[in-house]
Every structure is written in structure tokens, then in C-alpha cells.
Scaffold this motif. Structure first.
Motif, PDB file in Angstrom:
ATOM      1  N   GLN A   1       3.867   5.825  -5.493  1.00 14.02           N
ATOM      2  CA  GLN A   1       3.856   5.889  -6.965  1.00 14.02           C
ATOM      3  C   GLN A   1       2.662   6.672  -7.481  1.00 14.02           C
ATOM      4  OE1 GLN A   1       3.982   1.801  -8.148  1.00 14.02           O
ATOM      5  NE2 GLN A   1       6.181   1.542  -7.660  1.00 14.02           N
ATOM      6  N   GLY A   2       1.781   7.074  -6.525  1.00 11.83           N
ATOM      7  CA  GLY A   2       0.598   7.837  -6.922  1.00 11.83           C
ATOM      8  C   GLY A   2      -0.529   6.981  -7.435  1.00 11.83           C
ATOM      9  N   ASN A   3      -0.476   5.684  -7.210  1.00  9.18           N
ATOM     10  CA  ASN A   3      -1.530   4.770  -7.703  1.00  9.18           C
ATOM     11  C   ASN A   3      -2.545   4.536  -6.572  1.00  9.18           C
ATOM     12  OD1 ASN A   3      -3.087   2.847  -8.901  1.00  9.18           O
ATOM     13  ND2 ASN A   3      -1.392   1.505  -9.538  1.00  9.18           N
ATOM     14  N   ASN A   4      -3.390   5.568  -6.378  1.00  9.98           N
ATOM     15  CA  ASN A   4      -4.336   5.509  -5.249  1.00  9.98           C
ATOM     16  C   ASN A   4      -5.391   4.407  -5.427  1.00  9.98           C
ATOM     17  OD1 ASN A   4      -3.153   7.583  -3.765  1.00  9.98           O
ATOM     18  ND2 ASN A   4      -4.213   9.136  -4.998  1.00  9.98           N
TER      19      ASN A   4
ATOM     20  N   ILE B   1       0.845  -1.198   0.000  1.00 10.18           N
ATOM     21  CA  ILE B   1       0.000   0.000   0.000  1.00 10.18           C
ATOM     22  C   ILE B   1       0.883   1.251   0.000  1.00 10.18           C
ATOM     23  CG2 ILE B   1      -1.622   1.333   1.430  1.00 10.18           C
ATOM     24  CD1 ILE B   1      -2.799  -1.393   2.317  1.00 10.18           C
ATOM     25  N   GLU B   2       1.950   1.249   0.838  1.00 11.61           N
ATOM     26  CA  GLU B   2       2.864   2.409   0.903  1.00 11.61           C
ATOM     27  C   GLU B   2       3.519   2.641  -0.455  1.00 11.61           C
ATOM     28  OE1 GLU B   2       5.588   1.701   4.063  1.00 11.61           O
ATOM     29  OE2 GLU B   2       4.055   1.890   5.658  1.00 11.61           O
ATOM     30  N   GLN B   3       3.930   1.570  -1.096  1.00 18.28           N
ATOM     31  CA  GLN B   3       4.597   1.680  -2.399  1.00 18.28           C
ATOM     32  C   GLN B   3       3.634   2.244  -3.448  1.00 18.28           C
ATOM     33  OE1 GLN B   3       6.205  -2.011  -3.809  1.00 18.28           O
ATOM     34  NE2 GLN B   3       7.085  -1.130  -5.675  1.00 18.28           N
ATOM     35  N   ALA B   4       2.350   1.765  -3.431  1.00 18.20           N
ATOM     36  CA  ALA B   4       1.371   2.225  -4.423  1.00 18.20           C
ATOM     37  C   ALA B   4       1.085   3.704  -4.239  1.00 18.20           C
ATOM     38  CB  ALA B   4       0.072   1.403  -4.285  1.00 18.20           C
TER      39      ALA B   4
ATOM     40  N   ARG C   1      -7.828  -9.320   5.927  1.00 14.75           N
ATOM     41  CA  ARG C   1      -6.772 -10.119   6.521  1.00 14.75           C
ATOM     42  C   ARG C   1      -6.548  -9.738   7.985  1.00 14.75           C
ATOM     43  NH1 ARG C   1      -3.468 -12.884   2.802  1.00 14.75           N
ATOM     44  NH2 ARG C   1      -4.867 -13.434   1.086  1.00 14.75           N
ATOM     45  N   GLN C   2      -6.722  -8.449   8.298  1.00 15.87           N
ATOM     46  CA  GLN C   2      -6.548  -7.995   9.671  1.00 15.87           C
ATOM     47  C   GLN C   2      -7.603  -8.609  10.594  1.00 15.87           C
ATOM     48  OE1 GLN C   2      -3.921  -5.799  10.779  1.00 15.87           O
ATOM     49  NE2 GLN C   2      -4.685  -6.643  12.735  1.00 15.87           N
TER      50      GLN C   2
ATOM     51  N   LYS D   1      -7.715  -0.550  -3.148  1.00 15.07           N
ATOM     52  CA  LYS D   1      -8.074  -1.961  -3.304  1.00 15.07           C
ATOM     53  C   LYS D   1      -7.309  -2.820  -2.309  1.00 15.07           C
ATOM     54  CE  LYS D   1      -8.126  -5.740  -6.634  1.00 15.07           C
ATOM     55  NZ  LYS D   1      -7.764  -6.187  -8.007  1.00 15.07           N
ATOM     56  N   LEU D   2      -5.974  -2.484  -2.159  1.00 13.90           N
ATOM     57  CA  LEU D   2      -5.144  -3.262  -1.249  1.00 13.90           C
ATOM     58  C   LEU D   2      -5.577  -3.039   0.202  1.00 13.90           C
ATOM     59  CD1 LEU D   2      -1.629  -2.789  -2.939  1.00 13.90           C
ATOM     60  CD2 LEU D   2      -2.978  -4.920  -2.826  1.00 13.90           C
ATOM     61  N   GLU D   3      -6.029  -1.792   0.517  1.00 12.62           N
ATOM     62  CA  GLU D   3      -6.486  -1.515   1.873  1.00 12.62           C
ATOM     63  C   GLU D   3      -7.742  -2.341   2.233  1.00 12.62           C
ATOM     64  OE1 GLU D   3      -6.969   2.651   2.428  1.00 12.62           O
ATOM     65  OE2 GLU D   3      -4.834   2.972   2.891  1.00 12.62           O
TER      66      GLU D   3
END
Length: 409
Positions: free
Chosen positions: A377-380, A371-374, A393-394, A385-387
Motif C-alpha cells: 500500500q506504500g505505507n513504509n 508488513i507485506e500489505q503495508a 517477537r522473533q 514500525k511493524l518490523e
């Protein structure tokens, strides 16, 4: 020579009477004067008048038979025809003729009356015969028998008919009575046979009932008594002199058995009521173990309670589910506590829980890095989606950690 309107005496003393057919000699008179002779025969005439008057009265006012009346008329007529009296003999003949006509009319009247009575008697007897023949087929033995006896009395009070008719009707009447008597005799003979058979059957039932009276096999014996009662009812009635005695013996045997059973059941009910009280006290003692905090101590205490429970006998059937349900609830709580403890102390289960937790933790950490990497890179869109995936999973990780805590980890 003396004379009067209806007679005279000649010089020789011969007395004459005047009639429509001329003078007729009355008799000879030598004992006195002609007037005395006429007076004597006039008194004879008056005697005939009185005699005829009396006869007329008897015919009109009494039940003098026509035969006797005609005989009396003929007797007087002979005296009139003999001309032994001085007076209006023709008038006497007229009165006698009228009296004869009256007697004849009375004879015809009585003949008609007898014919009417005979016809009525015939119809009455025919009606009696018809009723008797109908009664001969009746099964109302008492009522029909009494009615037939009454018909006989009625028959005896009726006039006889001509011999042939009377005999024919009496034969039919008598035959109907005989037929009824024969049928009634057969019926009661058959009834006697049936009652004798019923007596033998009931004596057998009484013997079995008396043999069972001391049985303690309560269920089977009570059922057999019900069967015996059904057989008793189906057997019919025995002779009156036997029926009451047999019934008293039969009923008495049952009373002995059911009185004994009632006594035992009453004692058993009292015992079961006391058992219920004891089991309710044990259930209450078991319920005090809840909630389970010390599994080992609770298990030992429940085992002691259960041993005492098993030593107690039966309780009333309708109270059993409730009191046993209370014990079962405590038992289920112990089982659940044991299962929880087993899961907590089971090494394999702990290892599986730790392995699952480590896998989920690694997946959560990996998703956070992605998520940090996306976002860098500006790919919100990808980050959002990953969040959402991270949230799932959490949640699984939180649940696994909670399970691991049950093992003391």
C-alpha cells in the motif's frame, strides 16, 4: 745569829721568816747551828715550790677535777699559811691564788661545757623521741622495728639529763615503742588469721582439683580449673610452711588432667588428620563425575561416595569448610542436572512450552503478512514500525524454541 734574805735564827734558836705582814715564827731549832736551821726550813720551802709546780702542771695538762684541784690547793695553802718554811711565802700565795683562779675558770668552762652537752643531749633525745613517735605509725614493720632498736642503742649512749626531763622524754620514747609493738602484734595476728583462712580455702581448692584430675569431660573441667586458679589467686597466701605444699598438690592435680587431655587431643588430632586425608580422596573421586553426562550413573556413584563420606569421622575444624565445599560443588552440579532433566521430561512444562511457541509463531506470521500489505500500500512508516515489533517477537520465539529443544522437541 745567822740570817738570809727570807729568814733568820735568833740567839734562842727560834727561826723566823720574813713576809709582807712582818716576821713570822717558823719554829725552834736546837739540834745544830743556825745555818743548818735555815737550810732545813729552806728545803721545806723548796718542797712547797715543787709541790705547787706539780699541781700547776696537773691542772693545766690533765682532766683533774676542780674539786680535787681546789682540795690540793687548800692543802698546800695551809702549809704556806703555817709558816713552816723559809722562803718567799708571799710569792707562793700569789701562785696559789692564780692557780685558784685557773681552777675556777676551768670549773666554769666545764660547767658551760656540761650545759652545752646537756643541751645537745636534750635536743638529741627530743629528736629520738620525735623519730620514734613517727615510726610508731609506720607499716614498714621490719625496717621500723630495726630502726627503733637502733634508736634505743643511741639513747643509751647519750648523757642523762635532769631526772624530770629525762624521765619525761624516756616515757614518750618508751610509749612510742610500745605503740609500734602493739600495732605490729595486731597486724601479724590479723595476717596469721588471714593466712589461716587462706590455708583452709586452698585446702578446699586442692581437694576439688585432685577430684577433677581424672575427669574426661575436657571442656567443662578445663573451664573449672580456670575458675579454681582465679579463686586460688584471690585467696591470698597461706602460712609459709603450708603454701608450697598446697601449691604443689594443686598444680600436680592440674598437670595430671591436662597431660591426659593433651594425650587424648593429640590422638584425636592424628585421627582427624587421617580422616581429612580420606575425605579429600573422596572429594577428588566425586569431582571426577563432572561434568554430568549420565545423570543416573552419576547419581548412584555420588550416593556411594556420600555413604563412605558419612562413615568417616570428624576432620580438623579449620580444614572442614574447604573439603566440604568440594563435595557441595559436585552435589549442586547433580541437582542442576536433575532439574534440567525434570524440565525436559515434564509433560505439563512441555505442553506450556509448545503452546507458547505456537502463539509466538502465529504472531510472527501475522506480523509478516501485515508488513507485506503495508509496503504494497506504500505505507513504509507503518511497515517499519511493524518490523521493529517483529524483531522483538522473533527474539522471544527463538528463546521459546530453544527451551522446547530441552524437552527433546
Amino acid at each position: 745569829m745567822s740570817s738570809d734574805p727570807w729568814g733568820r735564827v735568833d740567839e734562842t734558836g727560834t727561826v723566823y721568816v720574813r713576809t709582807a705582814d712582818g716576821e713570822q715564827v717558823v719554829g725552834s731549832w736546837q739540834a745544830g747551828s743556825p745555818d743548818e736551821a735555815l737550810a732545813y726550813f729552806e728545803r721545806k720551802y723548796e718542797g712547797l715550790v715543787v709541790e705547787i709546780g706539780l699541781l700547776e702542771k696537773r691542772v693545766k695538762t690533765t682532766d683533774l677535777s676542780a674539786k680535787d684541784a681546789q682540795a690540793a690547793i687548800d692543802h698546800i695553802r695551809e702549809q704556806v699559811d703555817a709558816h713552816h718554811a723559809v722562803g718567799d711565802l708571799d710569792a707562793l700565795r700569789v701562785r696559789l691564788d692564780k692557780l685558784t683562779e685557773l681552777v675556777e675558770a676551768r670549773r666554769e668552762e666545764r660547767k658551760a661545757q656540761r650545759a652545752k652537752q646537756s643541751d645537745e643531749a636534750r635536743k638529741a633525745k627530743e629528736a629520738l623521741v620525735a623519730e620514734a613517735e613517727e615510726l610508731a605509725q609506720s607499716d614498714q614493720w621490719r625496717a621500723a622495728g630495726e630502726r627503733l632498736r637502733a634508736l634505743v642503742d643511741t639513747w643509751k649512749g647519750l648523757p642523762r639529763l635532769d631526772r624530770k626531763s629525762d624521765d619525761e622524754l624516756w616515757h614518750r620514747f618508751s610509749h612510742a615503742r610500745s605503740a609500734f609493738s602493739k600495732r605490729r602484734k595486731q597486724h601479724f595476728a590479723q595476717l596469721d588469721a588471714q593466712r589461716e583462712e587462706a590455708r583452709r580455702t586452698k585446702e578446699r581448692l586442692v581437694s576439688e582439683a585432685e577430684a577433677l584430675s581424672n575427669s574426661t569431660d575436657w571442656g567443662a573441667t578445663a573451664a573449672r580449673y580456670r575458675e579454681l586458679m582465679a579463686e586460688w589467686k584471690a585467696a591470698g597466701r597461706a602460712q609459709r610452711e603450708h603454701e608450697d605444699d598446697l601449691w604443689n598438690r594443686f598444680r600436680g592435680a592440674q598437670d595430671v588432667f591436662f597431660a591426659a587431655r593433651s594425650s587424648v587431643f593429640a590422638e584425636r588430632d592424628a585421627e582427624q588428620a587421617e580422616n581429612l586425608k580420606l575425605k579429600e580422596e573422596l572429594a577428588e573421586e566425586a569431582e571426577k563425575l563432572l561434568p554430568i553426562t549420565d545423570l543416573k550413573a552419576s547419581r548412584a556413584a555420588f550416593r556411594s561416595i556420600n555413604e563412605r563420606w558419612e562413615a568417616i569421622g570428624h576432620v580438623p575444624r579449620d580444614a572442614r569448610p574447604k573439603v566440604e565445599g568440594r563435595m557441595h560443588a559436585v552435589e549442586r552440579a547433580l541437582q542442576e542436572a536433575e532439574e534440567t532433566e525434570w524440565r525436559r521430561t515434564n509433560p505439563e512444562a512441555r505442553a506450556r512450552a509448545e503452546g507458547l511457541t505456537g502463539q509466538l509463531q502465529a504472531a510472527v506470521d501475522k506480523l509478516r503478512g501485515q508488513i507485506e500489505q503495508a509496503r504494497a500500500q506504500g505505507n513504509n512508516a507503518k511497515a517499519d514500525k511493524l518490523e521493529r515489533e517483529l524483531e522483538g517477537r522473533q527474539a522471544l520465539l527463538d528463546q521459546a524454541l530453544k527451551g522446547l529443544q530441552e524437552f527433546g522437541g
